[in-house]
Design a protein around this motif. Sequence first.
Motif, PDB file in Angstrom:
ATOM      1  N   ALA A  50       6.784  -2.779  -0.508  1.00 19.03           N
ATOM      2  CA  ALA A  50       6.598  -1.999   0.715  1.00 19.03           C
ATOM      3  C   ALA A  50       6.428  -0.524   0.372  1.00 19.03           C
ATOM      4  CB  ALA A  50       7.791  -2.181   1.641  1.00 19.03           C
ATOM      5  N   VAL A  51       5.597   0.170   1.135  1.00 17.23           N
ATOM      6  CA  VAL A  51       5.403   1.604   0.939  1.00 17.23           C
ATOM      7  C   VAL A  51       6.685   2.321   1.382  1.00 17.23           C
ATOM      8  CG1 VAL A  51       4.089   3.642   1.640  1.00 17.23           C
ATOM      9  CG2 VAL A  51       2.911   1.463   1.276  1.00 17.23           C
ATOM     10  N   PRO A  52       7.268   3.145   0.518  1.00 15.90           N
ATOM     11  CA  PRO A  52       8.502   3.856   0.868  1.00 15.90           C
ATOM     12  C   PRO A  52       8.332   4.770   2.088  1.00 15.90           C
ATOM     13  CG  PRO A  52       8.144   3.927  -1.491  1.00 15.90           C
ATOM     14  CD  PRO A  52       6.886   3.362  -0.880  1.00 15.90           C
ATOM     15  N   GLY A  53       9.404   4.835   2.868  1.00 17.35           N
ATOM     16  CA  GLY A  53       9.445   5.757   4.000  1.00 17.35           C
ATOM     17  C   GLY A  53       8.733   5.283   5.253  1.00 17.35           C
ATOM     18  N   VAL A  54       8.162   4.079   5.232  1.00 17.97           N
ATOM     19  CA  VAL A  54       7.406   3.592   6.389  1.00 17.97           C
ATOM     20  C   VAL A  54       8.180   2.458   7.071  1.00 17.97           C
ATOM     21  CG1 VAL A  54       5.242   2.593   7.203  1.00 17.97           C
ATOM     22  CG2 VAL A  54       5.233   4.180   5.257  1.00 17.97           C
ATOM     23  N   TYR A  63       5.285   1.271  21.304  1.00 23.82           N
ATOM     24  CA  TYR A  63       5.808   0.462  20.201  1.00 23.82           C
ATOM     25  C   TYR A  63       4.796   0.449  19.073  1.00 23.82           C
ATOM     26  CZ  TYR A  63       7.063  -3.523  17.341  1.00 23.82           C
ATOM     27  OH  TYR A  63       7.377  -4.316  16.274  1.00 23.82           O
ATOM     28  N   GLN A  64       5.296   0.534  17.849  1.00 28.48           N
ATOM     29  CA  GLN A  64       4.455   0.484  16.666  1.00 28.48           C
ATOM     30  C   GLN A  64       5.001  -0.544  15.700  1.00 28.48           C
ATOM     31  OE1 GLN A  64       4.646   4.722  15.578  1.00 28.48           O
ATOM     32  NE2 GLN A  64       2.754   4.307  14.488  1.00 28.48           N
ATOM     33  N   TYR A  65       4.132  -1.405  15.206  1.00 28.42           N
ATOM     34  CA  TYR A  65       4.480  -2.286  14.093  1.00 28.42           C
ATOM     35  C   TYR A  65       3.551  -1.913  12.944  1.00 28.42           C
ATOM     36  CZ  TYR A  65       4.594  -6.144  10.906  1.00 28.42           C
ATOM     37  OH  TYR A  65       4.688  -6.890   9.765  1.00 28.42           O
ATOM     38  N   THR A  66       4.122  -1.650  11.781  1.00 30.70           N
ATOM     39  CA  THR A  66       3.329  -1.263  10.619  1.00 30.70           C
ATOM     40  C   THR A  66       3.723  -2.112   9.418  1.00 30.70           C
ATOM     41  OG1 THR A  66       3.268   1.023  11.411  1.00 30.70           O
ATOM     42  CG2 THR A  66       2.633   0.649   9.121  1.00 30.70           C
ATOM     43  N   ASP A  67       2.734  -2.769   8.836  1.00 29.68           N
ATOM     44  CA  ASP A  67       2.912  -3.492   7.581  1.00 29.68           C
ATOM     45  C   ASP A  67       2.281  -2.615   6.513  1.00 29.68           C
ATOM     46  OD1 ASP A  67       3.170  -5.318   5.500  1.00 29.68           O
ATOM     47  OD2 ASP A  67       1.437  -6.505   6.126  1.00 29.68           O
ATOM     48  N   ALA A  68       3.113  -1.900   5.753  1.00 33.00           N
ATOM     49  CA  ALA A  68       2.633  -0.963   4.743  1.00 33.00           C
ATOM     50  C   ALA A  68       2.953  -1.532   3.366  1.00 33.00           C
ATOM     51  CB  ALA A  68       3.287   0.397   4.929  1.00 33.00           C
ATOM     52  N   SER A 119      14.562   0.116   9.806  1.00 29.90           N
ATOM     53  CA  SER A 119      14.880   0.348   8.399  1.00 29.90           C
ATOM     54  C   SER A 119      13.594   0.475   7.590  1.00 29.90           C
ATOM     55  CB  SER A 119      15.756  -0.777   7.865  1.00 29.90           C
ATOM     56  OG  SER A 119      15.068  -2.003   7.926  1.00 29.90           O
ATOM     57  N   ARG A 120      13.709   1.152   6.444  1.00 31.02           N
ATOM     58  CA  ARG A 120      12.552   1.375   5.593  1.00 31.02           C
ATOM     59  C   ARG A 120      13.024   1.719   4.189  1.00 31.02           C
ATOM     60  NH1 ARG A 120      15.060   4.665   8.787  1.00 31.02           N
ATOM     61  NH2 ARG A 120      14.892   6.879   8.477  1.00 31.02           N
ATOM     62  N   PRO A 121      12.180   1.431   3.171  1.00 34.24           N
ATOM     63  CA  PRO A 121      12.565   1.800   1.808  1.00 34.24           C
ATOM     64  C   PRO A 121      12.681   3.317   1.680  1.00 34.24           C
ATOM     65  CG  PRO A 121      10.727   0.254   1.784  1.00 34.24           C
ATOM     66  CD  PRO A 121      10.916   0.695   3.209  1.00 34.24           C
ATOM     67  N   LEU A 122      13.605   3.745   0.866  1.00 31.53           N
ATOM     68  CA  LEU A 122      13.780   5.177   0.620  1.00 31.53           C
ATOM     69  C   LEU A 122      12.527   5.765  -0.012  1.00 31.53           C
ATOM     70  CD1 LEU A 122      17.337   4.882  -0.892  1.00 31.53           C
ATOM     71  CD2 LEU A 122      16.795   6.026   1.256  1.00 31.53           C
ATOM     72  N   ILE A 123      12.254   7.034   0.291  1.00 31.65           N
ATOM     73  CA  ILE A 123      11.146   7.747  -0.328  1.00 31.65           C
ATOM     74  C   ILE A 123      11.324   7.678  -1.851  1.00 31.65           C
ATOM     75  CG2 ILE A 123      10.056  10.023  -0.604  1.00 31.65           C
ATOM     76  CD1 ILE A 123       9.599   8.873   2.171  1.00 31.65           C
TER      77      ILE A 123
END
Length: 155
Positions: free
Chosen positions: A48-52, A32-37, A80-84
């Motif tokens: 938020a950093v796109p694509g992450v 499992y990975q949790y990333t706050d980008a 879900s993640r912001p689009l590149i």
Amino acid sequence: GANVNLDGETRRRGVEASVQFAVKGLALAMGYQYTDAEILDGAYAGKAVPGVPAHQLTLSGVLSLGGGLSVAADGTYVGSRPLISDFANALPDQGGYFAMNAKLKYQRGRLSLFIDLNNLTDAEYSEYGVVSFAGEEAVYPSPEFNALAGIALDF
């Protein structure tokens, strides 16, 4: 259109955890990975950093059936993640997805025969999504259910 580089610094913080278990020809793993980008400064500070994706989960297992034969399965959830290129986070996030795969393999010495079954649930999803030059959402659909068979020789 022209390429525009991000004018701010970014930071990625998170947690990664994994568990592996093996007993008599069976190996199981979960990660499992949790990333706050986050973009820290510049015109997009606080976005938020796109694509992450914030969340990612991977499950896998391999069962040795003996005689060089094995079967494997894996499943991956990507949140879900912001689009590149959506640095402003103006468009809706690209949706999350779950994909499952399986593999049957026979190995004899350096030679192996295999059959891969990909996207077992025939899920409709896109691993890659971007904001087009026109400022619209552009997603590239991932393959539907598909199979791959082959022969490999390890050197």
